[in-house]
Design a protein around this motif. Structure first.
Motif, short mmCIF file in Angstrom:
data_model
loop_
_atom_site.label_atom_id
_atom_site.label_comp_id
_atom_site.label_asym_id
_atom_site.label_seq_id
_atom_site.Cartn_x
_atom_site.Cartn_y
_atom_site.Cartn_z
N VAL A 11 0.84 -1.20 0.00
CA VAL A 11 0.00 0.00 0.00
C VAL A 11 0.88 1.25 0.00
N LEU A 12 1.93 1.23 0.83
CA LEU A 12 2.85 2.37 0.89
C LEU A 12 3.54 2.60 -0.45
N CYS A 13 3.94 1.50 -1.08
CA CYS A 13 4.59 1.60 -2.39
C CYS A 13 3.65 2.21 -3.43
N LEU A 14 2.44 1.71 -3.47
CA LEU A 14 1.45 2.23 -4.41
C LEU A 14 1.12 3.68 -4.10
N PHE B 86 11.68 0.66 -3.55
CA PHE B 86 10.67 0.33 -4.56
C PHE B 86 10.58 1.45 -5.59
N CYS B 87 10.63 2.70 -5.10
CA CYS B 87 10.54 3.85 -6.01
C CYS B 87 11.72 3.89 -6.98
N LYS B 88 12.89 3.46 -6.50
CA LYS B 88 14.06 3.43 -7.38
C LYS B 88 13.86 2.42 -8.51
N ILE B 89 13.30 1.27 -8.14
CA ILE B 89 13.03 0.24 -9.15
C ILE B 89 12.01 0.75 -10.17
N PHE B 90 10.95 1.40 -9.66
CA PHE B 90 9.91 1.93 -10.55
C PHE B 90 10.50 3.01 -11.45
#
Length: 414
Positions: A82-85, A127-131
């Protein structure tokens, strides 16, 4: 007899006589064997009853622990997801604005994501870096120096695009900026046309360092209301609606840097002035002249006075103090660093002032005609000038001639 007696005794004792020679005979002690068998049976029975119960309770406990671990892990994974999204889509983000200042170009997307995380704009930076790597074509480096106003509602992609200095929309506006406008006036025009907000523009004008040669060494000065006053080149420009303030200011500076050629820079050095001094002179010419035809004559008078500070310690131009009173003062707020009276000490160049020579900075943004006039003044020995109500200009070589012409053409000035 003896034999009979012995047999009798064995029978009475309850012990059967044993004939060891006869292998078919069994010998046993009924009481002893029965007891042992009972004890052993009881023991085995007890073991069989207790052991299964202990194994069953342990199995149930292990099952409970397993399910609890699975549930906890599932909850943690769900929360993280949820935090990632939320970082990417900004589902429940607040609109609180955070100011991000970038002093040097960032060439790595991971560093930009770290910057967002350090300022509390995202939670799951890995996660944001991967995205961001996945979306490298749209949001990848480089990220331009500047002052950016971001909030979580933009989402990861929106914030990174903003840091790149790109526009938020495809809608554009075309704005004309006439020569002689001041920074407050130009900022108001940009805000009125929804190009960007006032706070971000003023922040960039005051603090962001640019590589353009005209302003690369220009530092913030306590005596100057707007650091880039004089350098936002007046012209017609196309802007994106929602464009970053850094991108907007770069368009003005880039245009001005191209217009002020090497020939002009060499001429300033020949005259013994810095280009900053020339921009101050050009701004005064722009503000004082009624038209371009008057510019070179006014330039000559300013140069004549600057060369003869013994007899003319002040420029005697009202436009410098008018700049503070009429342009700067209305734009100041209760949180401004200084009052208009403070700035007047550095801009009032009237004959009664204490400012010797040029004011602290430019008083408007001059066009190329005024800059050219500042570098190539007319051949004149005049030290005074004034205008009548129709815009006609009159010059004088001394104070006596000046007073006579004022009485004749503009007595209301006395």
């Amino acid at each position: 007899m003896d034999k009979d007696n012995n047999e009798f005794k064995f029978e009475n004792s309850g012990i059967n006589p044993v004939d060891t020679a006869n292998s078919k005979q069994d010998v046993y002690f009924s009481n002893v064997e029965t007891k042992k068998e009972v004890d052993q049976t009881a023991s085995v029975t007890a073991v069989k009853k207790v052991t299964p119960k202990r194994k069953k309770s342990q199995g149930v406990a292990s099952t409970y622990v397993f399910f609890i671990v699975v549930i906890v892990l599932s909850m943690l994974i769900s929360i993280y997801a949820v935090l990632c999204l939320n970082d990417v889509l900004a589902i429940t983000k607040t609109s609180s604005t955070v100011t991000i200042n970038i002093t040097e170009t960032i060439d790595d997307t991971d560093q930009a994501v770290d910057l967002l995380a350090d300022n509390g704009l995202i939670k799951c930076k890995n996660f944001c870096k991967i995205f961001a790597k996945y979306r490298e074509y749209h949001v990848g480096a480089p990220y331009e120096p500047g002052s950016y106003y971001l909030n979580g509602k933009m989402g990861l992609e929106g914030m990174l695009i903003t840091l790149k200095g790109n526009s938020q929309t495809a809608e554009t506006v075309n704005i004309i900026f006439p020569e002689g406008l001041t920074v407050p006036e130009m900022v108001d025009k940009l805000v009125e046309n929804d190009v960007c907000d006032k706070a971000s523009l003023l922040s960039v004008i005051e603090s962001v360092q640019f590589s353009y040669s005209l302003v690369s060494d220009l530092e913030a000065d306590e005596t100057v209301p707007y650091r880039l006053e004089g350098y936002l080149f007046p012209d017609r420009y196309d802007f994106f609606v929602g464009e970053s303030a850094t991108s907007v200011v770069k368009k003005f500076l880039s245009n001005g840097d191209a217009k002020v050629t090497e020939k002009y820079r060499e001429r300033a050095e020949e005259l013994g002035y810095s280009m900053h001094d020339i921009m101050i002179i050009a701004s005064i010419i722009q503000a004082e002249a009624g038209n371009e035809d008057q510019m070179k004559e006014i330039s000559a008078i300013i140069h004549n006075r600057l060369k003869d500070k013994t007899n003319f310690p002040q420029l005697g131009c009202d436009s410098t103090s008018d700049y503070i009173k009429n342009k700067v003062a209305p734009s100041l707020s209760s949180t401004s660093a200084h009052t208009s009276d403070y700035y007047l000490k550095y801009y009032n160049t009237s004959n009664s002032s204490t400012v010797s020579g040029l004011p602290a900075g430019p008083i408007c943004n001059p066009g190329i005609a005024a800059i050219d006039a500042a570098l190539y003044p007319a051949d004149s020995d005049a030290y005074f000038f004034f205008h009548d109500t129709k815009g006609n200009m009159y010059t004088a070589r001394n104070n006596t001639e000046f007073n006579e012409k004022v009485k004749t053409y503009a007595p209301y000035l006395l």
